[in-house]
Each structure stands twice: as C-alpha cells, then as structure tokens.
Design a protein around this motif. Structure first.
Motif, PDB file in Angstrom:
ATOM      1  N   LEU A 268       8.136   7.789  -4.851  1.00  0.00           N
ATOM      2  CA  LEU A 268       7.203   6.954  -4.111  1.00  0.00           C
ATOM      3  C   LEU A 268       6.242   7.878  -3.371  1.00  0.00           C
ATOM      4  O   LEU A 268       6.560   9.038  -3.115  1.00  0.00           O
ATOM      5  CB  LEU A 268       7.944   6.064  -3.107  1.00  0.00           C
ATOM      6  CG  LEU A 268       8.835   4.959  -3.666  1.00  0.00           C
ATOM      7  CD1 LEU A 268       9.627   4.316  -2.540  1.00  0.00           C
ATOM      8  CD2 LEU A 268       8.002   3.908  -4.380  1.00  0.00           C
ATOM      9  N   PRO A 269       5.086   7.376  -2.981  1.00  0.00           N
ATOM     10  CA  PRO A 269       4.162   8.243  -2.228  1.00  0.00           C
ATOM     11  C   PRO A 269       4.779   8.827  -0.973  1.00  0.00           C
ATOM     12  O   PRO A 269       4.427   9.928  -0.554  1.00  0.00           O
ATOM     13  CB  PRO A 269       3.009   7.291  -1.882  1.00  0.00           C
ATOM     14  CG  PRO A 269       3.065   6.219  -2.910  1.00  0.00           C
ATOM     15  CD  PRO A 269       4.516   6.046  -3.239  1.00  0.00           C
ATOM     16  N   VAL A 270       5.708   8.102  -0.360  1.00  0.00           N
ATOM     17  CA  VAL A 270       6.274   8.555   0.912  1.00  0.00           C
ATOM     18  C   VAL A 270       7.062   9.849   0.774  1.00  0.00           C
ATOM     19  O   VAL A 270       7.300  10.541   1.765  1.00  0.00           O
ATOM     20  CB  VAL A 270       7.181   7.476   1.533  1.00  0.00           C
ATOM     21  CG1 VAL A 270       6.370   6.245   1.864  1.00  0.00           C
ATOM     22  CG2 VAL A 270       8.341   7.128   0.617  1.00  0.00           C
ATOM     23  N   TYR A 271       7.489  10.226  -0.426  1.00  0.00           N
ATOM     24  CA  TYR A 271       8.344  11.400  -0.605  1.00  0.00           C
ATOM     25  C   TYR A 271       7.562  12.670  -0.931  1.00  0.00           C
ATOM     26  O   TYR A 271       8.150  13.698  -1.222  1.00  0.00           O
ATOM     27  CB  TYR A 271       9.379  11.134  -1.693  1.00  0.00           C
ATOM     28  CG  TYR A 271      10.371  10.052  -1.332  1.00  0.00           C
ATOM     29  CD1 TYR A 271      11.125  10.151  -0.166  1.00  0.00           C
ATOM     30  CD2 TYR A 271      10.540   8.939  -2.138  1.00  0.00           C
ATOM     31  CE1 TYR A 271      12.024   9.162   0.182  1.00  0.00           C
ATOM     32  CE2 TYR A 271      11.448   7.941  -1.797  1.00  0.00           C
ATOM     33  CZ  TYR A 271      12.186   8.058  -0.644  1.00  0.00           C
ATOM     34  OH  TYR A 271      13.079   7.068  -0.299  1.00  0.00           O
TER      35      TYR A 271
ATOM     36  N   THR B  57       0.815  -1.210   0.000  1.00  0.00           N
ATOM     37  CA  THR B  57       0.000   0.000   0.000  1.00  0.00           C
ATOM     38  C   THR B  57       0.854   1.267   0.000  1.00  0.00           C
ATOM     39  O   THR B  57       0.336   2.355  -0.236  1.00  0.00           O
ATOM     40  CB  THR B  57      -0.927   0.029   1.224  1.00  0.00           C
ATOM     41  OG1 THR B  57      -0.134  -0.087   2.414  1.00  0.00           O
ATOM     42  CG2 THR B  57      -1.928  -1.113   1.166  1.00  0.00           C
ATOM     43  N   HIS B  58       2.150   1.143   0.264  1.00  0.00           N
ATOM     44  CA  HIS B  58       3.042   2.303   0.262  1.00  0.00           C
ATOM     45  C   HIS B  58       3.746   2.452  -1.090  1.00  0.00           C
ATOM     46  O   HIS B  58       4.846   2.997  -1.160  1.00  0.00           O
ATOM     47  CB  HIS B  58       4.069   2.192   1.390  1.00  0.00           C
ATOM     48  CG  HIS B  58       3.487   2.460   2.744  1.00  0.00           C
ATOM     49  ND1 HIS B  58       4.149   3.154   3.734  1.00  0.00           N
ATOM     50  CD2 HIS B  58       2.280   2.140   3.271  1.00  0.00           C
ATOM     51  CE1 HIS B  58       3.380   3.248   4.806  1.00  0.00           C
ATOM     52  NE2 HIS B  58       2.252   2.624   4.555  1.00  0.00           N
ATOM     53  N   SER B  59       3.115   1.989  -2.123  1.00  0.00           N
ATOM     54  CA  SER B  59       3.644   2.106  -3.484  1.00  0.00           C
ATOM     55  C   SER B  59       2.528   2.570  -4.408  1.00  0.00           C
ATOM     56  O   SER B  59       1.347   2.258  -4.194  1.00  0.00           O
ATOM     57  CB  SER B  59       4.180   0.750  -3.961  1.00  0.00           C
ATOM     58  OG  SER B  59       4.401   0.762  -5.352  1.00  0.00           O
ATOM     59  N   LEU B  60       2.903   3.320  -5.433  1.00  0.00           N
ATOM     60  CA  LEU B  60       1.912   3.766  -6.413  1.00  0.00           C
ATOM     61  C   LEU B  60       1.413   2.622  -7.287  1.00  0.00           C
ATOM     62  O   LEU B  60       0.472   2.804  -8.058  1.00  0.00           O
ATOM     63  CB  LEU B  60       2.495   4.880  -7.278  1.00  0.00           C
ATOM     64  CG  LEU B  60       2.765   6.197  -6.554  1.00  0.00           C
ATOM     65  CD1 LEU B  60       3.480   7.171  -7.470  1.00  0.00           C
ATOM     66  CD2 LEU B  60       1.479   6.813  -6.026  1.00  0.00           C
ATOM     67  N   SER B  61       2.017   1.444  -7.151  1.00  0.00           N
ATOM     68  CA  SER B  61       1.487   0.283  -7.858  1.00  0.00           C
ATOM     69  C   SER B  61       0.187  -0.205  -7.230  1.00  0.00           C
ATOM     70  O   SER B  61      -0.567  -0.950  -7.859  1.00  0.00           O
ATOM     71  CB  SER B  61       2.511  -0.855  -7.875  1.00  0.00           C
ATOM     72  OG  SER B  61       2.772  -1.315  -6.551  1.00  0.00           O
ATOM     73  N   CYS B  62      -0.078   0.211  -6.002  1.00  0.00           N
ATOM     74  CA  CYS B  62      -1.349  -0.118  -5.352  1.00  0.00           C
ATOM     75  C   CYS B  62      -2.430   0.789  -5.928  1.00  0.00           C
ATOM     76  O   CYS B  62      -2.313   2.023  -5.858  1.00  0.00           O
ATOM     77  CB  CYS B  62      -1.236   0.081  -3.849  1.00  0.00           C
ATOM     78  SG  CYS B  62      -2.793  -0.162  -2.959  1.00  0.00           S
ATOM     79  N   PRO B  63      -3.486   0.247  -6.523  1.00  0.00           N
ATOM     80  CA  PRO B  63      -4.485   1.084  -7.207  1.00  0.00           C
ATOM     81  C   PRO B  63      -5.116   2.134  -6.302  1.00  0.00           C
ATOM     82  O   PRO B  63      -5.305   3.284  -6.711  1.00  0.00           O
ATOM     83  CB  PRO B  63      -5.519   0.070  -7.699  1.00  0.00           C
ATOM     84  CG  PRO B  63      -4.788  -1.226  -7.784  1.00  0.00           C
ATOM     85  CD  PRO B  63      -3.776  -1.196  -6.686  1.00  0.00           C
TER      86      PRO B  63
END
Length: 403
Positions: A238-241, A155-161
């Motif tokens: 990544l979303p975290v940044y 869920t901490h990746s943009l690959s998660c829809p």
C-alpha cells in the motif's frame, strides 16, 4: 528519561519540495492527457491547504481533481461514464477547451477540511458534501457519483488514480514498481523526493543525538509521511508502507530514531481491527509516537510499543510498561507546523493524565513567515519559531535540567 521529543518532518525537519511539486505534477499528468492548459496549484495554495487542516497530499490532490471534473461536467456531460479510465479517454476525445475551466483549489480543499469530522479524511468529507450538493443537480448523476467515489473514497490506496500517479512522481517509476510490485502508471526516471532540502542544521542534529545517547532524551518522528511497518512482513503493498519518513530522517542525520508514520499506524490499525483513520489529529497517532519514543530508548519491542498506545487509547487503566511510566513526570516537547498534529498531542496528553501519568507539554510551532499558518499556530503553540533550529537550544536545555 523525562523528556520525550516528538518531531514532525515536513516543513519542520525537511523542506518537502518533492511533496509540494507532487500535487501540480500529478494534476498536470491528467490535464495533459485531457489537453487542458489551466493554472495548477501554487506553493501558496498548498500552504492554504495545510492551514485548512488538509495535510495529506493524497487527499488534497484527489479533491482538486474531483473539483476539476465537476467543473468539466458543467460544460459538457457527454464524457461522463462510471469507469474512470473510460471517462478520461472520452474527456480527452471531447477536446474541451480548458480555458473555460475555473479552478478554485483553495475553496474546494478548505471546504473539505472544515467539514471533516475528527478521524474523518478530508477526502471523505468532500465526497459526502459533493454527493449531497452537486451530484443530484447534474446530468448522468449516477455515473458522476461513481467517478467521485473512485477518486475520493480511498485516497490511501493505489486504486485511487491520483494516489498511484502521485507516488510514481515521488519515488520514480522503478522504485514504484519495486516497492509495490505493480506497473507504474507513467514513466518518471527520478522521484521528486530527491528535491527535499534539510531544514535542521547538522550541528543541531548532533546536539539532539548527544542528548539521546546520554539517556536524557527519548525521541520519535510524529509524521503523516508513509513509513515502513514495524515488522518485515507488512500487509499487501500500500502507499502507506513506502519508506519516505525514513528517507527524510537520513537526510537530517537522525536515522536512528523511529519514524511513527503511516506504515506503523496502518499496521497497528490492521492488527487490532481499528476501522477509523488513525493519523493526525487522531489521538492514537500521538500516543503511538509517545510510547514508541520511550520504548525505543529502553529496548522495548516496537510492536509492543504500538500495542501499548492502542491499550492506552482503549483501556480504562494502565497495564505493562504504562503502569511503570507513571512514576516519572514526563515532559513532552512537540515541534510541529500543523494544528492537526498539535490537536492530536493535546488529546494524548489529556488521556495520559486520565491514566495517572504526569505530563508537561511544550509546543514549538514552526512558521517561517507571517501568514495563515502562523496565525493558526499562534492559538496552539507556546512559542512560534521560524525554524526548528531556533528550538534546539531550548530542547537541549530542558534535557540538561530535567531531573
């Protein structure tokens, strides 16, 4: 500089209307695609999510959507294929009557929160449980397992829809494409983070800043929001940044303080090869906030501060600045609305004691009204306050009276 202030952001410094609206907005994006008209999570539901220890919207949103897909699989299995986009198209074509779906968002998220082991994301716990209890009983079980894996594995990746859609709702499609260097999954002209409301009064912020300028206070944000990494050269986007913690800091006038959010933590985890999730309630998050607050106030390089936290986590003895900090009796003051965050600081304080560093801890638990969150916080916090503003006077007094 004996007082170290660690401040949570969401529901402490700002009212995160954007994040709270982001969960139903993200789920609604998928439900409209499928032609379903069903209730979406309310703010009361989201408070229950947080009380259950699921404080990341990336996790709770994905868990909710996975639960809805499992409900749909009970009614019709013809749409189930391993590819998420193809499955979504098929689900839309099937014209399933959404009124037959019975969402149980609170139960799904609470199940994941209660099952998550220390350091385990709730989404991983949900995947583990559902693969064991649900998938074997369903038709097309392998394909259904692949869909759950796509939603819940990372869920901490943009690959998660759901995460990609959620981030677009947060910052808007233009900022999404600028930040991540990839097309946005939908058009959102204005990000929902613009709706956040400051909770810390300007006068309170100024009092804290005065104590900081006088050298009586070290401070850092201890937050699960995305944040910038400590260097201008992060890992691939990544979303975290995303600088969402820094945006909240500007809203309350505390932009000079470091935001120890996901960007800094994931940068650290990547640089040392840590395979586990380093965020609350992981001890590393709290240690990183502690060392960064002190280092920032003393002109120590931030990357060094983060590595000091990791060394404090892994090594059996003090080194570098940690060996000098033992000379002072530190007073850590935490202002937090999440039991997970408090648990992480408890672990960090115990670790600092093991390293010979004297630490006193005061926890202000923030709960604006009676309810499940206040009840849980009561077992962890010293005083429960209805607002961060109710804690400012005492924090400033501690700064003035500390030796």
């Amino acid at each position: 500089m004996p007082v170290v202030l660690l401040l949570d952001i969401d529901d402490v410094l700002v009212l995160p209307r954007g994040y709270k609206q982001g969960i139903p907005a993200t789920l609604g994006t998928f439900l409209r695609r499928w032609g379903w008209e069903i209730p979406l999570p309310t703010e009361a539901d989201i408070e229950w999510f947080e009380a259950a220890g699921v404080t990341s919207e990336w996790d709770s949103t994905a868990i909710c959507l996975a639960g809805l897909l499992l409900e749909a699989a009970q009614l019709d299995d013809a749409w189930i294929v391993p590819d998420f986009e193809e499955a979504s198209d098929r689900l839309a074509q099937r014209g399933l009557d959404g009124r037959r779906i019975r969402p149980d968002y609170r139960s799904w998220v609470r199940m994941a929160g209660e099952a998550a082991a220390p350091g385990e994301r709730p989404s991983w716990a949900a995947l583990r449980l559902w693969r064991r209890t649900e998938r074997p009983q369903r038709p097309r079980s392998e394909a259904l397992g692949a869909l759950l894996d796509r939603l819940l594995r990372d869920t901490h990746s943009l690959s998660c829809p759901t995460t990609a859609v959620f981030q677009t709702w947060m910052v808007g499609h233009e900022a999404f494409e600028r930040t991540y260097g990839r097309p946005a999954p939908l058009s959102v002209p204005q990000g929902l983070l613009e709706l956040d409301e400051p909770l810390l009064d300007r006068s309170g912020a100024q009092e804290l800043m005065n104590a900081w300028y006088e050298g009586r206070l070290a401070a850092a944000f201890y937050t699960s929001r995305p944040s910038r990494p400590p260097t201008p050269d992060p890992a691939p986007p990544l979303p975290v940044y995303s600088p969402e913690a820094e945006q909240a800091a500007r809203q309350v006038g505390l932009e000079d303080w470091p935001a120890v959010g996901l960007g800094r933590l994931f940068w650290l985890a990547h640089s040392v090869g840590l395979p586990e999730n380093p965020t609350k309630p992981h001890i590393l998050h709290a240690l990183a906030a502690f060392t960064t607050a002190i280092a920032w106030a003393n002109g120590i390089d931030e990357t060094r501060a983060l590595h000091l936290a990791y060394e404090g986590f892994t090594l059996p003895h003090r080194i570098g600045p940690l060996a000098h900090w033992v000379e002072l009796p530190w007073h850590v003051v935490l202002v937090e609305d999440s039991t997970k965050g408090i648990q992480g600081v408890f672990r960090a304080v115990r670790r600092l004691y093991e390293l010979g560093i004297s630490v006193r801890l005061t926890v202000f638990g923030v709960a604006p009204h009676p309810g499940p969150k206040a009840e849980r916080l009561a077992g962890y916090a010293d005083p429960i306050v209805s607002s961060v503003n109710d804690a400012v006077e005492e924090i400033v007094r501690l700064c003035r009276t500390s030796p």
